[in-house]
Design an enzyme around this catalytic site. Structure first.
Site, short mmCIF file in Angstrom:
data_model
loop_
_atom_site.label_atom_id
_atom_site.label_comp_id
_atom_site.label_asym_id
_atom_site.label_seq_id
_atom_site.Cartn_x
_atom_site.Cartn_y
_atom_site.Cartn_z
N SER A 14 -56.63 -10.64 -53.99
CA SER A 14 -55.85 -10.74 -52.87
C SER A 14 -54.67 -9.85 -52.69
O SER A 14 -54.29 -9.55 -51.48
CB SER A 14 -55.34 -12.16 -52.82
N ASN A 15 -54.02 -9.42 -53.73
CA ASN A 15 -52.93 -8.42 -53.65
C ASN A 15 -53.52 -7.15 -53.23
O ASN A 15 -52.91 -6.61 -52.29
CB ASN A 15 -52.33 -8.13 -54.83
N ARG A 66 -58.84 0.14 -76.70
CA ARG A 66 -58.02 0.35 -75.27
C ARG A 66 -57.89 1.55 -74.97
O ARG A 66 -57.85 1.82 -73.71
CB ARG A 66 -56.66 -0.55 -75.49
N MET A 91 -55.93 -7.83 -65.68
CA MET A 91 -55.93 -8.65 -66.90
C MET A 91 -55.78 -7.84 -68.21
O MET A 91 -56.38 -8.43 -69.15
CB MET A 91 -56.41 -9.82 -66.92
N ARG A 92 -55.70 -6.55 -68.19
CA ARG A 92 -55.53 -5.80 -69.48
C ARG A 92 -54.34 -5.24 -69.70
O ARG A 92 -53.77 -4.69 -68.75
CB ARG A 92 -56.69 -4.80 -69.43
N ASN A 108 -47.14 -2.71 -61.42
CA ASN A 108 -47.71 -4.04 -61.46
C ASN A 108 -47.01 -4.81 -60.69
O ASN A 108 -45.84 -5.03 -60.38
CB ASN A 108 -47.43 -4.11 -62.74
N HIS A 110 -46.12 -8.86 -60.80
CA HIS A 110 -46.12 -10.13 -61.69
C HIS A 110 -45.33 -11.44 -61.14
O HIS A 110 -44.55 -11.27 -60.57
CB HIS A 110 -45.23 -9.50 -63.06
C1 GRF Z 1 -51.25 -12.81 -59.12
O1 GRF Z 1 -50.90 -13.75 -59.24
C2 GRF Z 1 -50.80 -11.39 -59.81
O2 GRF Z 1 -49.40 -11.51 -59.96
C3 GRF Z 1 -51.11 -11.73 -61.09
O3 GRF Z 1 -52.63 -12.21 -61.07
C4 GRF Z 1 -52.75 -12.87 -59.77
C5 GRF Z 1 -54.10 -11.93 -59.10
O4 GRF Z 1 -54.12 -12.24 -57.84
N1 GRF Z 1 -51.00 -10.77 -62.19
P1 GRF Z 1 -55.05 -11.50 -57.00
O5 GRF Z 1 -56.30 -11.12 -57.89
O6 GRF Z 1 -54.26 -10.27 -56.29
O7 GRF Z 1 -55.55 -12.47 -55.85
#
Ligand code: GRF
Length: 208
Positions: A14-15, A66, A91-92, A108, A110
């Site tokens: 979604s971001n 990695r 998530m890495r 990033n 967070h």
């Molecule tokens: C968000 O809360 C981001 O900050 C975190 O993981 C989530 C990812 O959301 N690291 P999306 O995949 O952007 O919807």
């Protein structure tokens, strides 16, 4: 200058979607050159494809370590002429292989006010701790977990009735805005590193 973004995702994206929306609305001077996911089932991939953005799936499990995984990512980012890298729910933990290829060009988002609640499930961490305020942070990535220089933060109150999911949903709305605001500032050349002495924490200056 028009940013050529490489966006790394693992899930909903979604971001990433907020970035695509801002570009489509003409409010962000950027182009998404490529979206890379380490999960084939990441929903964000569909969204990116709908927007006509090239996508790649790279399973970290297919690489020895990695560093090898990151070298493959760097190759794809270079192939697509990427100038800035956005970790958007990726998530890495990234390595110096990626950071050295894009020095001070990897950011990033967070879902907490760093340095509070780094790492996974920051929303649940904040609730479990009994925090009354949390928020979101956009920061440069370094080789620690959510430890890089902070670019921008936004506070979000936690209410009595909140659980992990209600809080996560409220945070997400703010994340979308903050991430796009930061990218606008970057595109305007308003984000830079402050001069720092050896051994001093590096800090970011954001011009108005
Ligand atoms: C968000 O809360 C981001 O900050 C975190 O993981 C989530 C990812 O959301 N690291 P999306 O995949 O952007 O919807």
């Amino acid at each position: 200058m028009t940013l050529r973004l490489g966006i790394l995702i693992s899930g909903t994206g979604s971001n990433m979607g907020a970035i695509l929306d801002a570009i489509a609305a003409g409010t962000l001077d950027a182009e998404v050159a490529v979206v890379i996911s380490n999960k084939a089932e990441a929903k964000g991939l569909l969204r990116a494809r709908d927007a006509g953005v090239p996508t790649r799936v790279l399973s970290h499990k297919a690489y020895a370590d990695r560093a090898a995984f990151d070298r493959a990512i760097v190759e794809i980012l270079r192939e697509h002429g990427v100038t800035w890298v956005v970790l958007a729910g990726f998530m890495r933990v990234v390595t110096r292989e990626l950071l050295a290829a894009f020095p001070d060009r990897v950011i990033n988002i967070h879902p907490a006010l760093l340095p509070a609640f780094p790492g996974v499930d920051a929303q649940a961490q904040a609730i479990a701790y009994g925090a009354k305020v949390t928020g979101c942070t956009v920061h440069f990535v370094d080789d620690g977990v959510d430890t890089g220089p902070i670019i921008a933060q936004e506070a979000v109150p936690i209410s009595e009735g909140d659980d992990r999911d209600t809080l996560a949903a409220r945070l997400l709305g703010r994340e979308h805005q903050l991430l796009v605001e930061v990218l606008r500032k970057i595109a305007d050349g308003k984000v830079s590193m402050a001069p720092s002495l050896e051994g001093e924490r590096r800090r970011v200056v954001v011009a108005r």
